[in-house]
Design a protein around this motif. Sequence first.
Motif, PDB file in Angstrom:
ATOM      1  N   ALA A  59      47.471  80.290  -0.184  1.00  0.00           N
ATOM      2  CA  ALA A  59      48.035  79.392   0.840  1.00  0.00           C
ATOM      3  C   ALA A  59      46.955  78.805   1.730  1.00  0.00           C
ATOM      4  CB  ALA A  59      49.108  80.105   1.664  1.00  0.00           C
ATOM      5  N   GLU A  60      45.840  78.418   1.124  1.00  0.00           N
ATOM      6  CA  GLU A  60      44.746  77.832   1.890  1.00  0.00           C
ATOM      7  C   GLU A  60      45.079  76.445   2.415  1.00  0.00           C
ATOM      8  OE1 GLU A  60      40.958  78.185  -0.081  1.00  0.00           O
ATOM      9  OE2 GLU A  60      41.462  80.194  -0.800  1.00  0.00           O
ATOM     10  N   TYR A  61      46.164  75.877   1.957  1.00  0.00           N
ATOM     11  CA  TYR A  61      46.607  74.573   2.450  1.00  0.00           C
ATOM     12  C   TYR A  61      47.125  74.655   3.878  1.00  0.00           C
ATOM     13  CZ  TYR A  61      51.074  76.572   1.043  1.00  0.00           C
ATOM     14  OH  TYR A  61      52.146  77.415   0.885  1.00  0.00           O
ATOM     15  N   ARG A  62      47.443  75.830   4.346  1.00  0.00           N
ATOM     16  CA  ARG A  62      48.005  75.975   5.691  1.00  0.00           C
ATOM     17  C   ARG A  62      47.026  75.619   6.795  1.00  0.00           C
ATOM     18  NH1 ARG A  62      51.341  81.589   5.028  1.00  0.00           N
ATOM     19  NH2 ARG A  62      52.947  80.752   3.653  1.00  0.00           N
ATOM     20  N   ARG A  67      51.566  67.797   7.243  1.00  0.00           N
ATOM     21  CA  ARG A  67      52.881  68.395   7.009  1.00  0.00           C
ATOM     22  C   ARG A  67      53.459  67.989   5.665  1.00  0.00           C
ATOM     23  NH1 ARG A  67      56.490  67.222  12.020  1.00  0.00           N
ATOM     24  NH2 ARG A  67      57.989  67.820  10.455  1.00  0.00           N
ATOM     25  N   THR A  70      51.930  70.276   3.092  1.00  0.00           N
ATOM     26  CA  THR A  70      52.527  71.606   3.208  1.00  0.00           C
ATOM     27  C   THR A  70      53.940  71.619   2.632  1.00  0.00           C
ATOM     28  OG1 THR A  70      51.232  72.010   5.194  1.00  0.00           O
ATOM     29  CG2 THR A  70      53.118  73.439   4.838  1.00  0.00           C
ATOM     30  N   THR A  74      54.180  74.320  -0.459  1.00  0.00           N
ATOM     31  CA  THR A  74      54.930  75.560  -0.215  1.00  0.00           C
ATOM     32  C   THR A  74      55.927  75.855  -1.334  1.00  0.00           C
ATOM     33  OG1 THR A  74      54.610  75.375   2.168  1.00  0.00           O
ATOM     34  CG2 THR A  74      56.409  76.788   1.414  1.00  0.00           C
TER      35      THR A  74
END
Length: 101
Positions: A59-62, A67, A70, A74
């Motif tokens: 989840a390095e996109y967080r 948005r 994400t 997700t």
Amino acid sequence: MILFLALTAFATAIAGATAFVIFWPLALVHIRDRRPEITAILGEGAFLKPRALLWLLRAEYRGNPDRNMTGLTTPARISLLVILFGVASGGLLWLLAEVLM
């Protein structure tokens, strides 16, 4: 009964694969078009590259404030986790059935 549960676990993995095939390419196109710094990390053609999949699983996109990205990554991450869980569960149940028979 155990083999039925194993078959159900594999069916869950197939459902996860269906969602993964929908969301992950959409996320990669969004990343390619709007986030060149992440594209440089993942590389070209990142659909099944281990580095890109680990990036997704971790989840390095967080850390990115986008948005929209994400919102696409997700569900791709959840579906990848469902695939891994379904295959692992089905495999363990199948092995259990082989041992008990």
